[in-house]
Motif scaffolding. Structure first.
Motif, short mmCIF file in Angstrom:
data_model
loop_
_atom_site.label_atom_id
_atom_site.label_comp_id
_atom_site.label_asym_id
_atom_site.label_seq_id
_atom_site.Cartn_x
_atom_site.Cartn_y
_atom_site.Cartn_z
N LEU A 141 0.82 -1.21 0.00
CA LEU A 141 0.00 0.00 0.00
C LEU A 141 0.85 1.26 0.00
CD1 LEU A 141 -2.90 -0.73 2.52
CD2 LEU A 141 -3.09 -0.26 0.09
N PHE A 142 2.09 1.12 0.43
CA PHE A 142 2.97 2.29 0.56
C PHE A 142 4.40 1.88 0.23
CE2 PHE A 142 2.87 0.06 4.59
CZ PHE A 142 4.21 0.00 4.95
N SER A 143 5.25 2.86 0.05
CA SER A 143 6.66 2.59 -0.20
C SER A 143 7.50 3.33 0.84
CB SER A 143 7.06 3.03 -1.61
OG SER A 143 6.79 4.41 -1.79
N TRP A 144 8.75 2.92 0.96
CA TRP A 144 9.68 3.59 1.86
C TRP A 144 10.23 4.86 1.20
CZ3 TRP A 144 11.93 1.71 6.64
CH2 TRP A 144 11.35 0.52 7.10
N PRO A 145 10.53 5.87 2.00
CA PRO A 145 11.16 7.06 1.42
C PRO A 145 12.59 6.78 0.99
CG PRO A 145 11.05 7.24 3.81
CD PRO A 145 10.28 6.00 3.44
N ASP A 146 13.06 7.54 0.01
CA ASP A 146 14.47 7.49 -0.44
C ASP A 146 14.88 6.12 -0.98
OD1 ASP A 146 14.78 10.17 0.44
OD2 ASP A 146 15.15 9.45 2.48
N GLU A 147 13.96 5.46 -1.69
CA GLU A 147 14.31 4.18 -2.30
C GLU A 147 15.26 4.40 -3.48
OE1 GLU A 147 10.95 0.99 -1.10
OE2 GLU A 147 10.56 2.09 -2.95
N GLU A 148 16.15 3.46 -3.69
CA GLU A 148 17.20 3.61 -4.71
C GLU A 148 16.99 2.71 -5.93
OE1 GLU A 148 20.84 4.53 -1.57
OE2 GLU A 148 20.21 2.47 -1.91
N LEU A 149 16.09 1.74 -5.83
CA LEU A 149 15.90 0.77 -6.90
C LEU A 149 14.42 0.61 -7.21
CD1 LEU A 149 18.30 -1.96 -5.44
CD2 LEU A 149 18.79 -0.55 -7.43
N THR A 150 14.11 0.37 -8.48
CA THR A 150 12.74 0.01 -8.84
C THR A 150 12.49 -1.44 -8.41
OG1 THR A 150 13.33 -0.87 -11.01
CG2 THR A 150 12.87 1.52 -10.85
N GLU A 151 11.23 -1.88 -8.49
CA GLU A 151 10.92 -3.25 -8.11
C GLU A 151 11.66 -4.25 -9.00
OE1 GLU A 151 7.24 -5.91 -6.56
OE2 GLU A 151 6.74 -4.35 -8.01
N GLY A 152 11.67 -3.98 -10.31
CA GLY A 152 12.36 -4.88 -11.23
C GLY A 152 13.84 -4.95 -10.96
N GLN A 153 14.46 -3.79 -10.73
CA GLN A 153 15.90 -3.77 -10.44
C GLN A 153 16.22 -4.50 -9.14
OE1 GLN A 153 16.32 0.48 -10.38
NE2 GLN A 153 16.97 0.61 -12.52
N PHE A 154 15.37 -4.30 -8.14
CA PHE A 154 15.58 -4.93 -6.84
C PHE A 154 15.52 -6.45 -6.96
CE2 PHE A 154 14.27 -6.09 -2.48
CZ PHE A 154 15.18 -5.35 -1.73
N LEU A 155 14.53 -6.95 -7.68
CA LEU A 155 14.39 -8.39 -7.85
C LEU A 155 15.53 -8.96 -8.69
CD1 LEU A 155 10.53 -8.63 -8.44
CD2 LEU A 155 11.79 -9.26 -6.37
N TYR A 156 15.94 -8.22 -9.71
CA TYR A 156 17.04 -8.70 -10.54
C TYR A 156 18.32 -8.82 -9.71
CZ TYR A 156 20.32 -9.32 -14.32
OH TYR A 156 21.29 -9.83 -15.13
N GLU A 157 18.61 -7.79 -8.93
CA GLU A 157 19.82 -7.81 -8.10
C GLU A 157 19.76 -8.97 -7.10
OE1 GLU A 157 22.61 -5.92 -7.82
OE2 GLU A 157 22.19 -4.64 -9.55
#
Length: 435
Positions: A141-157
């Motif tokens: 429902l919400f996201s954290w502030p100051d995130e550095e990666l998109t969902e796709g990038q995060f999962l790929y990494e």
């Protein structure tokens, strides 16, 4: 199909079901339901799907929970086990605060530091499990502030560093599109689809601009469209329909499964061959040979612990929302957590709702306000009953007596049940406890 006790017969009767998934925490290895045993005897694979490990939390995975997940995988003869990219508890010794339970899957910060902690936790889990691990993206429902990666990038990494397989929930991609403006196609473009274990599909509903991943409604067309996007890129190894509440008829479930099959088949007609679509540096089939990346130190875990504790405390204990979060979304999430908590307690202890009738829900909401979940749902049910008897006793004597007797029996105070003077002993103990 996601196997649930309420639809066990319908799942057994479905044509073409090759495998099922069970909530790992809801099965006992030594006492498997007859339905699951019959499915296994027919050659249907059973995959345990964990919800309580909290791989995205600041602490390393609990060895006891890992051992329980491994035991279920072995008892079910499973080809793999799955869990979530989420945190479910916070607080404790690292933050010098009481431990808090969310009772729900909450998003992890998509930062380099959060990723390093998650990767180490995943590696620990992989080392302790007897079969391959796959992890699922969650709805948020919400996201954290100051995130550095998109969902796709995060999962790929994550997959690239650990070799873990991915369980992609296309309904959750749609949820994050509505709630946070994230493009499902862009997420799919970034994913290492060669690491795909299987796919989840589920229904939900939209209210006041917020998509709720309910698992209690038919799969809508936008979710099927995301499934088609994925199936146009790669042939999914498996697709599973999740349904957890408000179960429709067996015919409706079969029709929904058939619709999902057609969506995958039509989308795959013009699919690019897998070999041509493979990315450079593809993810290994297992953890062996995967890149490691930065290792999370204790300071990083402590910073993550403090952030997750502050967030969870705002959601379940009424403390101020941490800086940078959408306060409106946190209020919505907080109400959802309380409502879910009441529903789970009612399912585990249906006698409470039977005894209290229509007053159960409002009573539970008042009880839960400012009283975080700390000891699990069964303990929560006992605490709610005792609180009601002490602080808000029902006016009707018969209701009070039924609730009191239920609490005494379930809390272990009735060791002398069955003897002539047992009732008086129980009443005396209760009276003393009330003081």
């Amino acid at each position: 199909m996601g196997w649930r006790p309420a639809i066990a017969e319908a799942v057994e009767a479905m044509a073409g079901i090759e495998w099922v998934e069970v909530v790992a925490e809801n099965v006992c290895p030594g006492h498997l339901p007859d339905s699951l045993r019959r499915l296994r005897e027919r050659g249907v694979a059973v995959v345990p799907h964990g919800v309580g490990l909290g791989l995205g939390g600041a602490e390393r995975p609990d060895p006891v929970r890992l051992a329980a997940l491994a035991e279920r995988a072995e008892a079910l003869g499973s080809p793999l086990v799955t869990e979530h990219i989420a945190f479910v508890r916070a607080g404790g010794e690292r933050t010098a605060s009481r431990g808090l339970e969310a009772g729900h899957l909450l998003p992890v910060p998509r930062t380099r530091e959060g990723l390093a902690v998650l990767c180490e936790n995943v590696r620990i889990a992989q080392d302790q499990l007897p079969v391959q691990l796959a992890v699922e993206n969650i709805a948020a429902l919400f996201s954290w502030p100051d995130e550095e990666l998109t969902e796709g990038q995060f999962l790929y990494e994550l997959a690239d560093r650990t070799g873990v397989r991915l369980l992609i929930d296309v309904a959750n991609l749609h949820t994050n599109h509505v709630n946070q403006g994230e493009d499902p196609a862009a997420a799919l473009d970034a994913l290492p689809l060669e690491a795909l274990a299987y796919v989840h599909v589920a229904g939900g509903f939209e209210r006041d601009g917020v998509w709720h991943d309910s698992h209690a409604h038919p799969v809508p067309e936008p979710v099927l469209a995301v499934l088609a996007e994925l199936a146009s890129r790669v042939r999914p190894p498996g697709v599973l329909l999740e349904r957890d509440e408000r179960f429709p008829s067996a015919a409706e479930l079969e029709a929904e499964v058939a619709k999902i099959r057609r969506t995958v088949a039509v989308a795959g007609r013009d699919r690019v061959p897998v070999g041509a679509a493979a990315r450079p540096g593809s993810v290994p089939a297992s953890g062996a040979g995967a890149a490691t990346g930065p290792v999370a130190d204790e300071a990083a875990r402590t910073r993550l612990a403090l952030g997750q504790t502050a967030l969870l405390s705002a959601l379940v204990a009424g403390t101020p929302a941490p800086e940078g979060f959408d306060r409106g979304r946190l209020r919505v999430q907080s109400r959802m957590l309380t409502a879910k908590r009441g529903s789970v307690v009612a399912s585990l202890a249906p006698e409470l709702e039977q005894i209290l009738g229509d007053t159960y829900r409002p009573r539970f909401l008042r009880y839960a306000a400012g009283r975080p979940l700390t000891g699990g749902y069964r303990a929560d049910a006992l605490a709610f009953a005792l609180h009601t008897l002490r602080e808000e006793p029902p006016a009707e004597r018969a209701v009070r007596r039924a609730l009191r007797d239920w609490w005494i029996e379930r809390s272990g105070r009735a060791s002398l049940v069955g003897r002539p003077w047992a009732r008086w002993a129980r009443v005396a103990r209760f009276a003393l406890l009330g003081r």
